[in-house]
Design a protein around this motif. Structure first.
Motif, PDB file in Angstrom:
ATOM      1  N   ALA A  35       0.833  -1.200   0.000  1.00 47.00           N
ATOM      2  CA  ALA A  35       0.000   0.000   0.000  1.00 47.00           C
ATOM      3  C   ALA A  35       0.867   1.248   0.000  1.00 47.00           C
ATOM      4  N   ARG A  36       1.927   1.233   0.798  1.00 49.81           N
ATOM      5  CA  ARG A  36       2.812   2.398   0.852  1.00 49.81           C
ATOM      6  C   ARG A  36       3.514   2.618  -0.487  1.00 49.81           C
ATOM      7  N   ARG A  37       3.946   1.519  -1.132  1.00 51.53           N
ATOM      8  CA  ARG A  37       4.599   1.652  -2.447  1.00 51.53           C
ATOM      9  C   ARG A  37       3.632   2.229  -3.477  1.00 51.53           C
ATOM     10  N   ASP A  38       2.370   1.792  -3.439  1.00 58.91           N
ATOM     11  CA  ASP A  38       1.387   2.315  -4.390  1.00 58.91           C
ATOM     12  C   ASP A  38       1.163   3.804  -4.181  1.00 58.91           C
ATOM     13  N   LEU A  39       1.055   4.230  -2.927  1.00 57.03           N
ATOM     14  CA  LEU A  39       0.850   5.648  -2.635  1.00 57.03           C
ATOM     15  C   LEU A  39       2.061   6.467  -3.071  1.00 57.03           C
ATOM     16  N   GLU A  40       3.245   5.926  -2.822  1.00 59.84           N
ATOM     17  CA  GLU A  40       4.467   6.631  -3.237  1.00 59.84           C
ATOM     18  C   GLU A  40       4.565   6.700  -4.755  1.00 59.84           C
ATOM     19  N   ALA A  41       4.098   5.638  -5.447  1.00 59.08           N
ATOM     20  CA  ALA A  41       4.122   5.641  -6.915  1.00 59.08           C
ATOM     21  C   ALA A  41       3.197   6.718  -7.464  1.00 59.08           C
ATOM     22  N   LEU A  42       2.016   6.859  -6.875  1.00 56.16           N
ATOM     23  CA  LEU A  42       1.093   7.909  -7.307  1.00 56.16           C
ATOM     24  C   LEU A  42       1.724   9.279  -7.117  1.00 56.16           C
ATOM     25  N   SER A  43       2.342   9.485  -5.960  1.00 54.82           N
ATOM     26  CA  SER A  43       2.957  10.773  -5.669  1.00 54.82           C
ATOM     27  C   SER A  43       4.119  11.065  -6.616  1.00 54.82           C
ATOM     28  N   ALA A  44       4.974  10.038  -6.847  1.00 53.65           N
ATOM     29  CA  ALA A  44       6.139  10.223  -7.716  1.00 53.65           C
ATOM     30  C   ALA A  44       5.738  10.509  -9.152  1.00 53.65           C
ATOM     31  N   ALA A  45       4.569  10.016  -9.559  1.00 48.35           N
ATOM     32  CA  ALA A  45       4.112  10.217 -10.931  1.00 48.35           C
ATOM     33  C   ALA A  45       3.476  11.588 -11.145  1.00 48.35           C
ATOM     34  N   GLY A  46       3.340  12.365 -10.094  1.00 47.33           N
ATOM     35  CA  GLY A  46       2.778  13.701 -10.243  1.00 47.33           C
ATOM     36  C   GLY A  46       1.340  13.839  -9.805  1.00 47.33           C
ATOM     37  N   ILE A  47       0.704  12.723  -9.361  1.00 45.55           N
ATOM     38  CA  ILE A  47      -0.649  12.814  -8.814  1.00 45.55           C
ATOM     39  C   ILE A  47      -0.541  13.548  -7.478  1.00 45.55           C
ATOM     40  N   GLU A  76      -1.768  15.714 -14.575  1.00 44.38           N
ATOM     41  CA  GLU A  76      -2.155  14.671 -13.631  1.00 44.38           C
ATOM     42  C   GLU A  76      -2.846  13.506 -14.340  1.00 44.38           C
ATOM     43  N   ALA A  77      -3.717  13.819 -15.291  1.00 40.10           N
ATOM     44  CA  ALA A  77      -4.400  12.763 -16.044  1.00 40.10           C
ATOM     45  C   ALA A  77      -3.399  11.923 -16.825  1.00 40.10           C
ATOM     46  N   ARG A  78      -2.446  12.597 -17.421  1.00 37.81           N
ATOM     47  CA  ARG A  78      -1.426  11.888 -18.191  1.00 37.81           C
ATOM     48  C   ARG A  78      -0.600  10.981 -17.283  1.00 37.81           C
ATOM     49  N   ALA A  79      -0.205  11.511 -16.100  1.00 43.16           N
ATOM     50  CA  ALA A  79       0.588  10.726 -15.160  1.00 43.16           C
ATOM     51  C   ALA A  79      -0.196   9.513 -14.673  1.00 43.16           C
ATOM     52  N   ARG A 139      11.178   8.772 -17.683  1.00 43.02           N
ATOM     53  CA  ARG A 139      10.184   9.833 -17.814  1.00 43.02           C
ATOM     54  C   ARG A 139      10.357  10.593 -19.136  1.00 43.02           C
ATOM     55  N   THR A 140      11.602  10.859 -19.533  1.00 40.59           N
ATOM     56  CA  THR A 140      11.852  11.547 -20.807  1.00 40.59           C
ATOM     57  C   THR A 140      11.290  10.747 -21.970  1.00 40.59           C
ATOM     58  N   LEU A 141      11.516   9.432 -21.943  1.00 36.20           N
ATOM     59  CA  LEU A 141      11.037   8.585 -23.029  1.00 36.20           C
ATOM     60  C   LEU A 141       9.514   8.442 -22.996  1.00 36.20           C
ATOM     61  N   GLN A 142       8.934   8.373 -21.803  1.00 32.93           N
ATOM     62  CA  GLN A 142       7.473   8.335 -21.700  1.00 32.93           C
ATOM     63  C   GLN A 142       6.861   9.581 -22.335  1.00 32.93           C
ATOM     64  N   ASP A 143       7.431  10.736 -22.016  1.00 34.51           N
ATOM     65  CA  ASP A 143       6.907  11.989 -22.562  1.00 34.51           C
ATOM     66  C   ASP A 143       7.002  12.005 -24.089  1.00 34.51           C
ATOM     67  N   ALA A 144       8.090  11.453 -24.622  1.00 31.47           N
ATOM     68  CA  ALA A 144       8.265  11.427 -26.075  1.00 31.47           C
ATOM     69  C   ALA A 144       7.245  10.495 -26.725  1.00 31.47           C
ATOM     70  N   VAL A 145       6.949   9.361 -26.066  1.00 30.35           N
ATOM     71  CA  VAL A 145       5.934   8.438 -26.598  1.00 30.35           C
ATOM     72  C   VAL A 145       4.579   9.125 -26.643  1.00 30.35           C
ATOM     73  N   VAL A 146       4.209   9.783 -25.543  1.00 34.46           N
ATOM     74  CA  VAL A 146       2.907  10.436 -25.458  1.00 34.46           C
ATOM     75  C   VAL A 146       2.817  11.594 -26.450  1.00 34.46           C
ATOM     76  N   ALA A 147       3.892  12.358 -26.550  1.00 37.85           N
ATOM     77  CA  ALA A 147       3.886  13.510 -27.461  1.00 37.85           C
ATOM     78  C   ALA A 147       3.971  13.089 -28.920  1.00 37.85           C
ATOM     79  N   GLY A 148       4.453  11.869 -29.197  1.00 38.74           N
ATOM     80  CA  GLY A 148       4.578  11.407 -30.578  1.00 38.74           C
ATOM     81  C   GLY A 148       5.729  12.059 -31.319  1.00 38.74           C
TER      82      GLY A 148
END
Length: 314
Positions: A35-47, A76-79, A139-148
């Motif tokens: 549970a703690r890892r999931d909460l930290e993952a949400l926070s780290a992703a920008g939620i 936030e939606a993207r993250a 994160r850089t590569l994720q952004d490039a995938v989303v941006a196309g």
């Protein structure tokens, strides 16, 4: 599935305003550490999820409780969708929830949210290497995938000098802590280990994405090809039941439980590219593992044993 838990965690936070990791663990029937890892993952992703320490503390959403997820910002939606991964691989209930969420988002957010949902696949089965922290360039590569957008990579293949290449990023795969980039190149589709990417420079050039490209299906194809190359030789082994789990963890996908012997030992099938590879991985077990077949693996073990006796016997 982790994606189900992340959505459920957000909904619980919004409904109650504040939750401790222990309370979330009880609601979702998972461990407190998970549970703690999931909460930290949400926070780290920008939620906008943050912890408040001390008595009466817990995890909260910035701004307090909200009644639905449509208040998310574009980032936030993207993250969130990057964390959840593709709806095509999710449970039916989650697939329905994600479709509703996409429809509820402002129109200007939908394209990015849908692109983010296609950007990452999670494959929990390891390839014999321990998981690790995500590389800094994920994160850089994720952004490039989303941006196309095309990306200029500097990639250091094992045993080779780093080389620069311009690629069309199609998606990322988290394979038990090891990250891979699936990309289009002038020579066809390629897969790159992200921890071997020494530099990634997004460009303004539009990436070419094949019509109907399905990241999950492409990854299945890649895994199938790798497994075919890595499983050219199989061996049947007997080991004490208490050690079977250790062998399964060690060989990963290349270990199959066949049954149990009358004496209580587990019968397993393991695989590797060569008979020598299997023998080298089993030699340290000594007499605790018995190789039933093939004779080639038994012969390699005998050779290794003879070498050890010749070197170390008094």
């Amino acid at each position: 599935m982790r994606a189900d838990r992340l959505v459920a965690a957000l909904l619980l936070l919004q409904g109650r305003g504040r939750l401790t990791a222990s309370e979330l663990a009880g609601e979702l029937e998972i461990s407190v550490a998970t549970a703690r890892r999931d909460l930290e993952a949400l926070s780290a992703a920008g939620i906008p999820v943050y912890p408040q320490p001390g008595r009466g503390g817990g995890w909260s959403l910035v701004g307090g409780a909200r009644t639905d997820l449509t208040g998310l910002t574009a980032a936030e939606a993207r993250a969130l969708f990057l964390l959840l991964g593709p709806a095509t691989t999710a449970a039916p209930a989650l697939t329905s929830a994600l479709r509703k969420l996409v429809r509820a988002l402002p129109a200007t957010f939908r394209a990015d949210a849908e692109a983010a949902a296609r950007a990452v696949v999670s494959d929990p089965a390891g390839w014999g290497e321990a998981g690790r922290e995500p590389p800094a360039l994920v994160r850089t590569l994720q952004d490039a995938v989303v941006a196309g957008h095309k990306v200029r990579l500097t990639y250091a293949r094992k045993g080779s000098e780093p080389a620069e290449r311009l690629v069309d990023p199609l998606g990322l795969v988290d394979k038990d802590g090891l990250w891979y980039l699936v990309a289009g190149t002038g020579a066809g589709r390629r897969t790159y280990r992200v921890d071997r990417v020494t530099a990634a420079e997004p460009t303004d050039l539009p990436a070419e994405r094949p019509d109907g490209f399905d990241l999950a299906a492409e990854w299945e194809r890649v895994v199938g090809e790798v497994e075919r190359r890595r499983s050219l030789v199989t061996a049947v082994v007997l080991v004490a039941e208490r050690h079977a789990g250790i062998l399964r963890d060690h060989f990963g996908r290349h270990c199959e439980v066949l049954g149990r012997e009358p004496d209580g030992r587990a019968r397993l099938r393991v695989a590797a590219p060569m008979a020598l590879s299997i023998a080298e991985q089993l030699a340290g077990w000594g007499a605790q593992v018995e190789v039933v077949e093939p004779e080639a693996v038994r012969a390699e073990l005998a050779r290794i044993g003879a070498e050890l006796v010749a070197r170390y016997a008094p």
